[in-house]
Design a protein around this motif. Sequence first.
Motif, PDB file in Angstrom:
ATOM      1  N   GLY A  63       0.913  -1.375   0.056  1.00 47.62           N
ATOM      2  CA  GLY A  63       0.198   0.067  -0.006  1.00 47.62           C
ATOM      3  C   GLY A  63       1.099   1.482  -0.561  1.00 47.62           C
ATOM      4  O   GLY A  63       2.165   0.784  -0.575  1.00 47.62           O
ATOM      5  N   ALA A  64       0.301   2.137   0.586  1.00 48.95           N
ATOM      6  CA  ALA A  64       0.722   3.727   1.106  1.00 48.95           C
ATOM      7  C   ALA A  64       0.482   3.918   2.197  1.00 48.95           C
ATOM      8  O   ALA A  64      -0.225   4.275   2.558  1.00 48.95           O
ATOM      9  CB  ALA A  64       0.185   4.946  -0.765  1.00 48.95           C
ATOM     10  N   ARG A  65       1.613   5.059   2.200  1.00 50.08           N
ATOM     11  CA  ARG A  65       1.960   6.225   3.645  1.00 50.08           C
ATOM     12  C   ARG A  65       0.104   7.173   3.208  1.00 50.08           C
ATOM     13  O   ARG A  65       0.362   7.721   2.848  1.00 50.08           O
ATOM     14  CB  ARG A  65       2.967   6.474   3.548  1.00 50.08           C
ATOM     15  CG  ARG A  65       2.597   7.865   4.736  1.00 50.08           C
ATOM     16  CD  ARG A  65       4.561   7.969   5.389  1.00 50.08           C
ATOM     17  NE  ARG A  65       4.316   9.347   6.527  1.00 50.08           N
ATOM     18  CZ  ARG A  65       4.332  10.161   6.607  1.00 50.08           C
ATOM     19  NH1 ARG A  65       4.550  10.685   4.988  1.00 50.08           N
ATOM     20  NH2 ARG A  65       4.333  11.001   8.010  1.00 50.08           N
ATOM     21  N   VAL A  66      -0.808   6.583   4.380  1.00 51.56           N
ATOM     22  CA  VAL A  66      -2.191   7.880   4.476  1.00 51.56           C
ATOM     23  C   VAL A  66      -2.333   8.232   5.422  1.00 51.56           C
ATOM     24  O   VAL A  66      -2.605   9.491   5.305  1.00 51.56           O
ATOM     25  CB  VAL A  66      -3.306   7.539   3.673  1.00 51.56           C
ATOM     26  CG1 VAL A  66      -2.685   6.375   2.322  1.00 51.56           C
ATOM     27  CG2 VAL A  66      -2.869   5.979   4.777  1.00 51.56           C
ATOM     28  N   MET A  67      -1.853   7.873   6.675  1.00 53.24           N
ATOM     29  CA  MET A  67      -2.201   8.187   8.236  1.00 53.24           C
ATOM     30  C   MET A  67      -1.523   9.848   8.496  1.00 53.24           C
ATOM     31  O   MET A  67      -2.045  10.545   9.205  1.00 53.24           O
ATOM     32  CB  MET A  67      -1.900   7.272   8.911  1.00 53.24           C
ATOM     33  CG  MET A  67      -3.245   5.850   8.762  1.00 53.24           C
ATOM     34  SD  MET A  67      -4.681   6.642   8.057  1.00 53.24           S
ATOM     35  CE  MET A  67      -5.590   6.815  10.257  1.00 53.24           C
ATOM     36  N   HIS A  68      -0.297   9.762   7.945  1.00 52.74           N
ATOM     37  CA  HIS A  68       0.305  11.640   7.664  1.00 52.74           C
ATOM     38  C   HIS A  68      -1.234  12.157   8.306  1.00 52.74           C
ATOM     39  O   HIS A  68      -0.782  13.481   8.879  1.00 52.74           O
ATOM     40  CB  HIS A  68       1.082  11.312   7.453  1.00 52.74           C
ATOM     41  CG  HIS A  68       1.563  11.698   5.782  1.00 52.74           C
ATOM     42  ND1 HIS A  68       0.793  10.489   4.867  1.00 52.74           N
ATOM     43  CD2 HIS A  68       1.066  12.269   5.172  1.00 52.74           C
ATOM     44  CE1 HIS A  68       0.187  11.192   3.590  1.00 52.74           C
ATOM     45  NE2 HIS A  68       0.905  11.705   3.844  1.00 52.74           N
ATOM     46  N   VAL A  69      -1.883  12.347   7.142  1.00 51.21           N
ATOM     47  CA  VAL A  69      -2.741  13.404   6.715  1.00 51.21           C
ATOM     48  C   VAL A  69      -4.027  12.452   7.387  1.00 51.21           C
ATOM     49  O   VAL A  69      -4.849  13.323   7.690  1.00 51.21           O
ATOM     50  CB  VAL A  69      -3.129  13.613   4.998  1.00 51.21           C
ATOM     51  CG1 VAL A  69      -4.194  14.318   5.413  1.00 51.21           C
ATOM     52  CG2 VAL A  69      -2.334  14.327   4.872  1.00 51.21           C
ATOM     53  N   GLY A  70      -4.361  11.344   7.142  1.00 51.10           N
ATOM     54  CA  GLY A  70      -5.659  10.468   7.785  1.00 51.10           C
ATOM     55  C   GLY A  70      -5.738  10.680   9.362  1.00 51.10           C
ATOM     56  O   GLY A  70      -6.871  10.559   9.692  1.00 51.10           O
ATOM     57  N   TRP A  71      -4.943  10.582  10.120  1.00 52.80           N
ATOM     58  CA  TRP A  71      -4.468  10.887  11.988  1.00 52.80           C
ATOM     59  C   TRP A  71      -5.640  12.350  11.880  1.00 52.80           C
ATOM     60  O   TRP A  71      -6.286  12.508  12.737  1.00 52.80           O
ATOM     61  CB  TRP A  71      -4.192  10.746  12.444  1.00 52.80           C
ATOM     62  CG  TRP A  71      -3.113   9.674  12.387  1.00 52.80           C
ATOM     63  CD1 TRP A  71      -2.639   8.455  12.372  1.00 52.80           C
ATOM     64  CD2 TRP A  71      -4.463   8.198  13.088  1.00 52.80           C
ATOM     65  NE1 TRP A  71      -2.051   7.376  12.378  1.00 52.80           N
ATOM     66  CE2 TRP A  71      -3.405   7.397  12.726  1.00 52.80           C
ATOM     67  CE3 TRP A  71      -5.306   8.293  13.391  1.00 52.80           C
ATOM     68  CZ2 TRP A  71      -3.735   6.038  13.111  1.00 52.80           C
ATOM     69  CZ3 TRP A  71      -5.677   6.816  13.396  1.00 52.80           C
ATOM     70  CH2 TRP A  71      -5.148   6.091  13.844  1.00 52.80           C
ATOM     71  N   PRO A  72      -4.361  13.988  11.111  1.00 52.37           N
ATOM     72  CA  PRO A  72      -5.839  14.560  11.429  1.00 52.37           C
ATOM     73  C   PRO A  72      -7.025  14.706  11.040  1.00 52.37           C
ATOM     74  O   PRO A  72      -7.658  15.336  11.532  1.00 52.37           O
ATOM     75  CB  PRO A  72      -4.197  15.909  11.095  1.00 52.37           C
ATOM     76  CG  PRO A  72      -3.058  14.805  10.860  1.00 52.37           C
ATOM     77  CD  PRO A  72      -3.520  13.844  10.856  1.00 52.37           C
TER      78      PRO A  72
END
Length: 438
Positions: A226-235
């Motif tokens: 997959g890809a990194r998404v939670m760096h924006v997802g958590w905020p």
Amino acid sequence: MTVLLSLGARVISMVVSLICGVLTVRLILGEAGVEYYALYTLIASLPTLISFSDLGSGAVLVNSIATSDDARHDSRVRAQLTTVGRIMIGFAGIALLLDAILFATGTWRAVLGDAADVPGAELAAFTALAIFCLAVPLGIWQRVLLGLHRNHWIILIQAGQGPLNLLLVWLILSMAPASAHSFLALSSMISGAVIAAIGFVCALIALSPLLSRALADAPRLRTARGARVMHVGWPMLAQLLSPPLAVALQRYVVAQSGGTHEVAEYSAAAQVFFAVNGVIAAGGLALWPLFARRRAAGTLTTGPYALSAAFAAGAALACAVLWFISPWLFDFITNGAVEISPGTVLAFGAMVVCQAALYPLGMFLMDDAGIRFQVAPVLLMTASTVVGAVLITPILGPPGPVLANAVSVLVFQIVPFAVYIARHRARLLGATAMQSAA
């Protein structure tokens, strides 16, 4: 142009939704009664309490698709779609488990308040939420179409839910025994699932062949990365938690401090004012990919203040019209069965105007840094709304939580957002502003 298309589509959708919503209310109040209508509204609004089914990760998709030169063949978008799909499937499974626990422990009775006294209420709530959870993974269609600047597609597709829901309510009331009236809210969940399926097919076509390939990747955890998404997802999750806690929770605060008649009064007013807010939200949401694309291209040259003022003025005008016609309007909607106080109408008007002013500001702040900044104001707004609602609803009744939200949005979101935009204008305008500064 995208904003105008969204507004035009939303106006059409609002008219259809209002007509179907009014007919649905009149049907339930006339054939089943106030208690069943209160139960219907409480169960039908359950999905708004868990509207964060992608844990905020969908924001990455919207920004990536909106700024991609070829979203249909973008490997980064494909990896992000795979990850977001996995998150939504996992969320659906956990929500189903929680639903079963609530039913097995009898907790649904506490959630529904006096409406739980209606025979079959707990089983109806359990079944309705289960249907919603099964359709959660299909919800990725909205993120895809929004990123593709097709918000008007989303609105027009969703407009079909009102007529379908009305048809299902009529069928239940006409053909099922009175003991089945507790399950009226299943119509909302079934119609929502059908609309999600239609929207999902549209997204598959619009982002072909990428979306279908990403879906095929989702179960292949070891071979398809997959890809990194939670760096924006958590905020972003903090923002997605805000509406259910600050707005949808209002109905349940009223249910806990009042009876079924108070819930019915709140719900009848919400039927109208949330439709107006939906028109505003449609125009506001369309600004997100528009701002993102122009910022990336270096063509964003003005801030959102004028738009914010225009949105607020339009909302105030609409609410003023509703104020003048409210006695006749709500008497017709409820068939004279529920009285809507002037205080409730004014409170909803104030909330809608504040939300209207907020939308352009919030959409302007949807870059990574802006999303992170919004976390603290959103959490403060939510906490303030909940505390204020709990304190003043026993005194004011249905207007209480609505006023609490209006004041909280003004103090903790509109003012901080406006100040932040002024202080970070160069970054938020993007390449053009950066070049000018250089």
